[in-house]
Write a protein that holds these residues in place. Structure first.
Motif, mmCIF file in Angstrom:
data_model
loop_
_atom_site.group_PDB
_atom_site.id
_atom_site.type_symbol
_atom_site.label_atom_id
_atom_site.label_comp_id
_atom_site.label_asym_id
_atom_site.label_seq_id
_atom_site.Cartn_x
_atom_site.Cartn_y
_atom_site.Cartn_z
ATOM 1 N N PHE A 321 3.006 -0.731 0.821
ATOM 2 C CA PHE A 321 2.857 -0.555 -0.623
ATOM 3 C C PHE A 321 1.406 -0.763 -1.055
ATOM 4 C CE2 PHE A 321 2.709 -2.698 -4.809
ATOM 5 C CZ PHE A 321 3.068 -1.612 -5.594
ATOM 6 N N GLY A 322 0.774 -1.811 -0.548
ATOM 7 C CA GLY A 322 -0.628 -2.052 -0.887
ATOM 8 C C GLY A 322 -1.526 -0.895 -0.483
ATOM 9 N N MET A 323 -1.297 -0.337 0.699
ATOM 10 C CA MET A 323 -2.089 0.804 1.159
ATOM 11 C C MET A 323 -1.854 2.020 0.270
ATOM 12 S SD MET A 323 -1.422 0.210 5.251
ATOM 13 C CE MET A 323 -2.240 1.707 5.795
ATOM 14 N N ALA A 324 -0.600 2.210 -0.147
ATOM 15 C CA ALA A 324 -0.263 3.355 -1.003
ATOM 16 C C ALA A 324 -0.955 3.262 -2.357
ATOM 17 C CB ALA A 324 1.248 3.445 -1.188
ATOM 18 N N VAL A 325 -1.010 2.061 -2.916
ATOM 19 C CA VAL A 325 -1.671 1.860 -4.215
ATOM 20 C C VAL A 325 -3.140 2.253 -4.138
ATOM 21 C CG1 VAL A 325 -2.462 0.098 -5.844
ATOM 22 C CG2 VAL A 325 -0.087 0.108 -5.080
#
Length: 450
Positions: A321-325
């Motif tokens: 999720f952090g990478m996607a943001v």
């Protein structure tokens, strides 16, 4: 052939090692459409409009292929995590066989139905003729698409992400080389126009499949094709489809969405249809790195879930999720910084470029928050919860956006359609977060396996 690294390696290095090759692969894959569109736009605006109208059906072909592959991927990874190599082989064998059947059915169905589909959206004889010319050749390669994607998911399930990256890069390299040669005619090759664009893409897809086959022969993996496993196993087939069909619908929903929005936007002029088609091609380039991350973590989620490593599952999802943001934030900045440049890839008409630039600025407001729903969908599929993933996609691509787009188109004309995109993303993100938390709590508390 030891898969233990999936539950032993540190989370961030593990997610990066699995995801980065897939990010490259998905970006390469998205360039198929970008490159085709770039060269087709040089032919005429009618040609680009025809390509935009065919694109939703191409999404359906990809959706069926990838969706079924997701079911294969999840079950192969789960069986390997459980230590059941026999069922992993059986899933691989049956999955490749059914992918061939899907490809043959799609070839016939898409070619036969395309003229009727195009008539729903245009009465322009030139656009019709160009669309049919492109689609007849493009969909003749459907078997190469479905089987190639099935092999891609098998390699991903066993953690061989670099093989996917290499194979897809080979196909793209062939496509980008052949596009100008076959479209405009170079050397001994005649000018083929739209047919050349379709043929270049098809040849690239065949080369990708051949690359997977070569790697399968020379690189042993713990998921093999065995004719003895071709006996119908109802339990495995049912489970693959129970995950795969929702995943297919997840990917096919944008096709339905584009078709309905095309109907709404056509009232304002064909330039708006072109802009929508161009946006979705750009969207694939922006979103596919995120989808690459999701493809990277899906086998990790399935493997660790099968092995009972629930805390690692949560950490893997949070890291993704952090990478996607971060990626979606970069995409939003690009759309705000150079919208006209991005739209100029698809048309040289200054009016259309202006319309498209404004659309990109509005739509991109929902990019960052969309990371919630995209990550939730992928994680739920890895856990075998295909229907929960489908509910999120239905909310995002059907239940929320279409009524809003329809209503706002009356209040704000075409701008209302663009506003509907970020509104749908924000509402869907809230729903996705609540559903994901509920499902993971139920699964991990009850220790329920697929």
């Amino acid at each position: 052939m030891d898969q233990a690294f999936m539950k032993e390696k540190k989370i961030l290095p593990l997610v990066l090692s699995m995801s980065l090759p897939m990010v490259v692969s998905m970006m390469v894959n998205s360039l198929y459409n970008i490159v085709d569109s770039f060269f087709v736009a040089k032919v005429s605006e009618e040609a680009m409009t025809a390509l935009s109208l065919v694109y939703p059906v191409q999404i359906v072909v990809t959706a069926i292929s990838v969706g079924f592959g997701v079911g294969m991927n999840a079950m192969i990874a789960f069986f390997l995590g459980e230590g059941n190599e026999k069922n992993a082989n059986r899933t691989t064998t049956l999955g490749i066989f059914f992918s061939m059947i899907h490809g043959l059915a799609l070839t016939v169905g898409c070619i036969v139905l395309m003229p009727y589909f195009l008539r729903l959206f245009t009465k322009d004889a030139a656009v019709m003729e160009l669309g049919i010319r492109y689609s007849n050749i493009a969909f003749a390669f459907s078997v190469a698409v479905t089987v190639g994607i099935a092999f891609e998911k098998v390699f991903q399930a066993v953690g061989r992400m670099r093989i996917s990256m290499i194979s897809m890069s080979i196909g793209f390299a062939a496509n980008i080389l052949l596009d100008p040669i076959l479209i405009f005619g170079m050397g001994p090759f005649p000018e083929m126009g739209m047919a050349g664009a379709a043929l270049a893409t098809g040849i690239g897809q065949v080369l990708t499949l051949l690359s997977y086959l070569l790697f399968y022969v020379i690189c042993p993996i713990p998921a093999r094709i065995d004719v003895h496993d071709l006996n119908f196993d109802a339990a495995i087939v049912r489970k693959v489809y129970s995950i795969g069909i929702p995943a297919m619908l997840n990917m096919a929903l944008p096709s339905f969405l584009i078709s309905v929005l095309n109907g709404i936007l056509s009232a304002f002029g064909e330039a708006y249809v072109l802009v929508l088609g161009a946006y979705y091609k750009l969207q694939t380039f922006i979103y596919l790195p995120v989808n690459g991350i999701i493809q990277g973590i899906r086998p990790l989620v399935g493997y660790n879930y099968g092995a009972g490593e629930y805390s690692r599952v949560k950490k893997i999802v949070h890291t993704a999720f952090g990478m996607a943001v971060v990626i979606m934030g970069i995409g939003m900045v690009l759309c705000w910084s150079i919208p006209d440049v991005l739209m100029g890839i698809f048309t040289e008409n200054p009016t259309t470029v202006s319309i498209g630039g404004k659309a990109l600025c509005i739509i991109s407001l929902g990019f960052v928050v969309s990371a919630v729903s995209v990550t939730s969908c992928g994680a739920l599929e890895g856990l075998g919860e295909g229907m929960a993933s489908l509910w999120i996609s239905l909310a995002r691509d059907l239940v929320v956006i279409l009524p809003i787009a329809y209503v706002l188109s009356y209040a704000f004309d075409s701008v209302g359609v663009w506003i509907a995109f970020p509104v749908a993303e924000f509402l869907t993100a809230l729903f996705a977060l609540l559903l994901f938390q509920r499902k993971t709590h139920q699964l991990f508390a009850a220790d329920v396996h697929p």
